[in-house]
Design an enzyme around this catalytic site. Structure first.
Site, mmCIF file in Angstrom:
data_model
loop_
_atom_site.group_PDB
_atom_site.id
_atom_site.type_symbol
_atom_site.label_atom_id
_atom_site.label_comp_id
_atom_site.label_asym_id
_atom_site.label_seq_id
_atom_site.Cartn_x
_atom_site.Cartn_y
_atom_site.Cartn_z
ATOM 1 N N VAL A 26 -16.341 -20.339 2.904
ATOM 2 C CA VAL A 26 -16.082 -18.871 2.079
ATOM 3 C C VAL A 26 -16.130 -18.740 1.201
ATOM 4 C CG1 VAL A 26 -13.196 -18.352 2.009
ATOM 5 C CG2 VAL A 26 -13.071 -20.183 3.626
ATOM 6 N N GLY A 144 -5.372 -19.125 8.192
ATOM 7 C CA GLY A 144 -6.773 -18.665 7.883
ATOM 8 C C GLY A 144 -6.119 -16.610 6.983
ATOM 9 N N ILE A 146 -4.887 -14.910 9.123
ATOM 10 C CA ILE A 146 -3.330 -14.056 9.644
ATOM 11 C C ILE A 146 -2.753 -14.182 8.413
ATOM 12 C CG2 ILE A 146 -1.828 -14.713 11.070
ATOM 13 C CD1 ILE A 146 -3.172 -16.545 13.162
ATOM 14 N N GLY A 197 -19.206 -27.264 17.186
ATOM 15 C CA GLY A 197 -18.796 -27.086 15.351
ATOM 16 C C GLY A 197 -17.014 -26.858 15.712
ATOM 17 N N GLU A 200 -14.688 -31.545 13.216
ATOM 18 C CA GLU A 200 -15.410 -32.447 11.861
ATOM 19 C C GLU A 200 -15.869 -33.075 12.647
ATOM 20 O OE1 GLU A 200 -14.250 -31.566 7.793
ATOM 21 O OE2 GLU A 200 -13.037 -29.741 8.086
ATOM 22 N N LYS A 215 0.125 -27.282 6.113
ATOM 23 C CA LYS A 215 0.193 -26.149 6.610
ATOM 24 C C LYS A 215 2.482 -25.959 6.316
ATOM 25 C CE LYS A 215 -3.924 -24.939 8.205
ATOM 26 N NZ LYS A 215 -4.511 -24.889 9.351
ATOM 27 N N GLY A 317 -12.207 -20.097 9.723
ATOM 28 C CA GLY A 317 -14.115 -19.374 9.943
ATOM 29 C C GLY A 317 -13.800 -18.827 8.078
HETATM 30 P P1 NAP Z 1 -16.805 -26.105 1.470
HETATM 31 O O1 NAP Z 1 -17.496 -25.079 2.803
HETATM 32 O O2 NAP Z 1 -17.016 -27.514 1.826
HETATM 33 O O3 NAP Z 1 -17.049 -25.540 0.994
HETATM 34 C C1 NAP Z 1 -17.145 -26.201 -0.760
HETATM 35 C C2 NAP Z 1 -17.499 -25.908 -2.026
HETATM 36 O O4 NAP Z 1 -17.325 -26.151 -3.183
HETATM 37 C C3 NAP Z 1 -18.766 -25.958 -1.932
HETATM 38 O O5 NAP Z 1 -19.688 -24.844 -2.305
HETATM 39 C C4 NAP Z 1 -19.538 -26.927 -2.917
HETATM 40 O O6 NAP Z 1 -20.639 -27.274 -3.835
HETATM 41 C C5 NAP Z 1 -18.518 -26.446 -4.063
HETATM 42 N N1 NAP Z 1 -17.758 -28.341 -4.781
HETATM 43 C C6 NAP Z 1 -17.202 -29.079 -3.952
HETATM 44 N N2 NAP Z 1 -16.962 -30.198 -5.058
HETATM 45 C C7 NAP Z 1 -17.120 -29.336 -6.677
HETATM 46 C C8 NAP Z 1 -16.906 -29.763 -7.824
HETATM 47 N N3 NAP Z 1 -16.093 -30.659 -7.649
HETATM 48 N N4 NAP Z 1 -17.093 -29.021 -8.673
HETATM 49 C C9 NAP Z 1 -17.754 -27.687 -8.324
HETATM 50 N N5 NAP Z 1 -17.886 -26.817 -6.549
HETATM 51 C C10 NAP Z 1 -17.716 -28.092 -5.933
HETATM 52 O O7 NAP Z 1 -15.302 -25.966 1.979
HETATM 53 P P2 NAP Z 1 -14.434 -24.541 2.799
HETATM 54 O O8 NAP Z 1 -14.662 -25.016 4.460
HETATM 55 O O9 NAP Z 1 -15.480 -23.195 2.580
HETATM 56 O O10 NAP Z 1 -13.386 -24.716 2.263
HETATM 57 C C11 NAP Z 1 -12.853 -24.568 1.063
HETATM 58 C C12 NAP Z 1 -11.272 -24.051 0.762
HETATM 59 O O11 NAP Z 1 -10.833 -23.465 1.930
HETATM 60 C C13 NAP Z 1 -10.579 -25.752 0.845
HETATM 61 O O12 NAP Z 1 -9.673 -25.806 0.820
HETATM 62 C C14 NAP Z 1 -10.178 -25.002 2.488
HETATM 63 O O13 NAP Z 1 -9.200 -26.195 2.909
HETATM 64 C C15 NAP Z 1 -9.504 -23.771 2.922
HETATM 65 N N6 NAP Z 1 -10.058 -22.994 4.053
HETATM 66 C C16 NAP Z 1 -11.048 -23.298 4.372
HETATM 67 C C17 NAP Z 1 -11.462 -22.696 5.953
HETATM 68 C C18 NAP Z 1 -12.355 -22.557 7.027
HETATM 69 O O14 NAP Z 1 -12.800 -22.194 7.796
HETATM 70 N N7 NAP Z 1 -13.366 -22.924 6.060
HETATM 71 C C19 NAP Z 1 -10.327 -21.716 6.326
HETATM 72 C C20 NAP Z 1 -8.850 -21.790 5.479
HETATM 73 C C21 NAP Z 1 -8.669 -23.028 4.179
HETATM 74 P P3 NAP Z 1 -21.563 -27.171 -3.163
HETATM 75 O O15 NAP Z 1 -22.406 -26.342 -1.970
HETATM 76 O O16 NAP Z 1 -23.612 -27.688 -3.766
HETATM 77 O O17 NAP Z 1 -21.421 -29.150 -2.001
#
Ligand code: NAP
Length: 443
Positions: A26, A144, A146, A197, A200, A215, A317
């Site tokens: 994100v 997401g 929506i 994909g 997880e 949610k 996504g």
């Molecule tokens: P992600 O791909 O795992 O990315 C997490 C990021 O946070 C990474 O860049 C990581 O750094 C960084 N991070 C983790 N711990 C940290 C710390 N202690 N200090 C600083 N940075 C830190 O997660 P994501 O999928 O983008 O999701 C992010 C959020 O959006 C979550 O709350 C998730 O529930 C929400 N969300 C995601 C989606 C989706 O489709 N992905 C949809 C809805 C909501 P590194 O890169 O160095 O590891």
């Protein structure tokens, strides 16, 4: 002193500092949109968004952003004087909870996509935002891309929401849709979802319904102006759903979906309570949620005056979620420019949450029985004995062991549980294989 319109305009900030916490799926898309759409965003906000820093764990990797923006010290970043808005897209409870608190306590507005955090800590964070007169926005935390949080909090603010029911987890919807389509079993379909994909490596949060429950807690809180946490949400996952369940659901012109349901329920004396629940349920193929397949999400809202509204789209996504994040960022930025503030959570109603045992639903009960005359009467008798009225029965298979499927009318959870316990003791019933709820019908 009278401030004329032109003086007020001159005093407005020309740029706003943004801190991005997280540069994963994100975060990377949020940074891309802020960079690529800079001119449009400036026109919509009335000031430029300037990224002051991006917090990650590993600053050594090349991530396609200016290296000087990367930091592994988010605690210092969120309190910088030149930061106005903090975007939290790290995930998990800590450090996001502490970082968001620090940002709000220092008057920064916060946009977060973190459902796990909000499901349990919205109260604490909203109180901090109110005290600091800052914004706390979280459209991306539910479904997401929506738009459902803002419609509930703003568009329907003059209405009475009766029910919010939806498919808010793409992984489980992908698995159930694929099982219905291919006839494959849960295990094989989960493995396929992982390969593609959609699941997880550790799918527990999705398949056991924890993500959907978080949610549901957020949706119930904002829909009913009350505080509902994840622990208040009744939860069942999809791991026990079999291909046989989907096949017999189809014979009843139904399919099975993992639903998040938030409902305003009224006792006979008019007392209002909330029911918040997540479980796999049969829904008729004619129901609007039945056609939502694959990784898509949809939420149906029923309000006293608006009637039924449906929101449909990509529930996850990087880019879709970043779209929702950016909608919130623009709102928070406009509020900073014009010294305003958006609506915060409202908990004036403080409705209690009803235990699942007090929420009557229809049931689907599948059992294996020995194939001999009189068994059906015996089974029907057990339902009648416990005041659970049968709506339909289907006998499947003609081997020595037959599958009997019963659909009931609405019954309390407790009455159904006693019926199932009695069925399990019957000599003619070899096993009760599935007990699922049925939603989306009026009977
Ligand atoms: P992600 O791909 O795992 O990315 C997490 C990021 O946070 C990474 O860049 C990581 O750094 C960084 N991070 C983790 N711990 C940290 C710390 N202690 N200090 C600083 N940075 C830190 O997660 P994501 O999928 O983008 O999701 C992010 C959020 O959006 C979550 O709350 C998730 O529930 C929400 N969300 C995601 C989606 C989706 O489709 N992905 C949809 C809805 C909501 P590194 O890169 O160095 O590891």
């Amino acid at each position: 002193m009278t401030v004329t319109a032109s003086t007020a305009d001159e005093q407005r900030p020309r740029e706003l500092g943004v801190a991005v916490l997280g540069l994963g799926n994100v975060g990377a898309e949020v940074v891309r949109i802020i960079t690529e759409n800079a001119d449009d965003l400036r026109a919509r906000i009335g000031a430029s968004l300037v990224i002051r820093g991006i917090a990650v764990r590993d600053t050594s990797r090349d991530r396609g952003v200016p290296a000087e923006l990367l930091t592994d010290d988010p605690a210092s970043l969120v309190v910088r004087d030149d930061v106005d808005i903090v975007i939290e897209v790290v995930g998990g409870i800590e450090p996001p909870r502490t970082l968001i608190r620090a940002a709000l306590d220092n008057g920064k507005s916060v946009v977060t996509a973190n459902k796990a955090l909000l499901a349990d800590y919205t109260g604490e964070l909203a109180d901090a935002a109110a005290k600091a007169r800052a914004d706390l926005y979280f459209e991306a935390a539910v479904a997401g891309a929506i738009p459902v949080v803002r419609p509930l909090m703003q568009s329907l603010a003059g209405d009475t929401v009766e029910r919010v029911a939806g498919i808010v987890n793409g992984t489980t919807n992908f698995i159930l849709s694929a099982m219905a389509e291919t006839g494959a079993d849960y295990g094989a379909t989960l493995a396929e979802a992982g390969r593609l994909g959609y699941a997880e490596a550790d799918p527990t949060a999705d398949v056991e319904g924890y993500d959907a429950a978080a949610k549901a807690a957020i949706l119930a809180s904002i829909a009913f102006h009350s505080r509902v946490t994840a622990a208040d949400v009744y939860r069942e996952g999809i791991t026990k759903i079999t291909s046989a369940d989907l096949a017999s659901a189809a014979k009843f012109d139904c399919t099975i979906k993992l639903l998040s349901i938030c409902e305003r329920i009224r006792d006979a004396d008019g007392t209002e309570r909330i029911s918040a629940r997540v479980y796999p349920a049969l829904i008729p193929l004619s129901h609007p949620l039945a056609t939502v397949s694959g990784a898509y999400n949809a939420v149906v809202v029923e309000a006293a005056n608006a009637g039924r509204l449906m929101f449909y789209g990509q529930g996850a996504g990087g880019a879709p979620t970043a779209s929702a994040v950016m909608g919130d960022v623009v709102m928070a930025a406009r509020n900073k420019v014009y010294s305003g503030r958006g609506p915060l959570e409202s908990t004036y109603a403080s409705l209690p949450v009803a235990p699942i045992a007090q929420v009557p639903t229809r049931y689907y009960v599948a059992m294996k029985v020995v194939d001999r005359p009189g068994v059906l009467e015996g089974v029907a008798g057990e339902f009648a004995k416990h005041d659970v009225s049968i709506a339909a029965v289907r006998q499947e298979g003609d081997d020595e062991e037959t599958r009997l499927v019963v659909i009931t009318h609405r019954a309390p959870d407790g009455a159904l549980a006693t019926t199932v316990a009695a069925l399990e003791k019957m000599e003619a019933v070899t096993a009760v294989t599935s007990v699922l709820r049925m939603e989306g019908t009026d009977e």
